[in-house]
Design a protein around this motif. Structure first.
Motif, mmCIF file in Angstrom:
data_model
loop_
_atom_site.group_PDB
_atom_site.id
_atom_site.type_symbol
_atom_site.label_atom_id
_atom_site.label_comp_id
_atom_site.label_asym_id
_atom_site.label_seq_id
_atom_site.Cartn_x
_atom_site.Cartn_y
_atom_site.Cartn_z
ATOM 1 N N GLU A 13 0.814 -1.211 0.000
ATOM 2 C CA GLU A 13 0.000 0.000 0.000
ATOM 3 C C GLU A 13 0.854 1.272 0.000
ATOM 4 N N THR A 17 0.599 3.702 -5.139
ATOM 5 C CA THR A 17 0.156 4.943 -5.777
ATOM 6 C C THR A 17 1.288 5.594 -6.561
ATOM 7 N N ILE A 56 -6.587 -0.224 -3.155
ATOM 8 C CA ILE A 56 -5.871 0.782 -3.942
ATOM 9 C C ILE A 56 -5.832 0.381 -5.415
ATOM 10 N N SER A 59 -9.106 0.974 -7.090
ATOM 11 C CA SER A 59 -9.523 2.381 -7.105
ATOM 12 C C SER A 59 -8.942 3.144 -8.288
#
Length: 311
Positions: A13, A17, A56, A59
């Motif tokens: 995590e 991103t 994540i 998303s």
């Protein structure tokens, strides 16, 4: 050319991103340049993460993403395999890459160029590991040296950053073993292959999922999956033990003929302990191989998919 890039993920995590942001810029750029086609994809394989990794992944709104979620933690090698196996015959070439982006994805264009030259497998090889710690570099060198001594064919300083075409993927899927060690499977496949060199970067966020304990376990798994050398060593140790036992017996007979009496238990205990240790060690080595045979005969699935997202 249709490309699939497979990213195995386990509790990532902290890096996901940033990985997607950085890699998508490069991915869309090579699409615009015509290096790969617009229907190329990226596949994230969640290897049973217990953090927000899957949330994540799902998303991300980008149209290029496919995703696989395991029902449990089945291991890094099986995560790579799942990303490849579930998209066989759908793409021209496949690339596997760790999600921490320590391996330089900017050489993907060079890998694709090598594939167009006729190479079936292109290995990404680290020629600069200056960002790794002294311990990491030392253990990596020991790993490749040990594999070579044990007769396991690998590519020095190559991890799991590689490009393969669909022919190489179909060849890979012919290997049914439960304990998969991809770094040795692909050299065994052969085909037309070459190397692309790159510099390894430091990990920007999160922690490595391969501490020393796990690296040692990984190396041992690779050795026992691809080499019978440890069994041969056990055989040689056994023969040496028999020879030493014969010498001790001969020495004891000579002492008896001379009328010398051997006092105390120390010598006897030392001998029993020594040979008992050798026997226990040998049984452990043999047991490791028998255990692998036992697991293989059960024919359990190498992984179980909980969810899969294809776009």
């Amino acid at each position: 050319m249709r490309l699939l890039v497979v990213f195995p993920c386990f509790n990532e995590e902290e890096v996901l991103t940033n990985t997607v942001k950085r890699f998508f810029i490069y991915f869309e750029n090579i699409i615009e340049l015509g290096i790969i086609s617009n229907d190329s994809r990226i596949c994230f394989v969640d290897d049973g993460s217990v953090d927000k990794t899957w949330d994540i992944i799902t998303s991300f709104p980008q149209k290029y993403i496919n995703a696989i979620k395991f029902s449990n933690n089945f291991g890094h090698q099986n995560a790579l395999l799942a990303g490849l196996e579930n998209f066989k015959n759908e793409f021209d070439v496949y690339i596997t890459l760790d999600v921490d982006l320590q391996d330089d994805f900017n050489v993907i264009g060079e890998m694709i160029a090598k594939n167009k030259e006729g190479f079936d497998i292109i290995y990404g090889v680290r020629n600069d590991r200056s960002t790794d710690s002294v311990l990491k570099r030392g253990t990596a060198k020991m790993f490749y040296t040990l594999m070579e001594k044990m007769g396991v064919k690998t590519i020095n300083n190559h991890a799991d950053f590689r490009l393969i075409n669909n022919q190489a993927l179909l060849s890979l899927l012919k290997f049914p073993e439960s304990h998969l060690f991809l770094r040795a499977v692909f050299p065994l496949i052969g085909l037309n292959h070459t190397i692309v060199y790159y510099k390894r970067f430091s990990r920007e966020e999160g922690e490595s999922k391969y501490p020393l304990r796990k690296m040692l376990s990984f190396a041992w798994d690779g050795i026992t999956s691809f080499s019978a050398t440890p069994l041969r060593i056990v055989l040689l140790v056994g023969l040496l033990s028999i020879f030493l036992s014969f010498l001790l017996l001969l020495w004891a007979a000579v002492q008896l003929l001379r009328g010398n009496v051997i006092h105390g238990w120390f010598s006897m205990i030392a001998v029993v302990t020594f040979f008992g240790g050798i026997q226990t060690f040998a049984i452990g080595i043999i047991g490791e191989y028998i255990g692998k045979i036992y697991i293989q005969t059960k024919k359990r699935p190498r992984y179980i998919i909980d969810k899969i997202v294809k776009k």
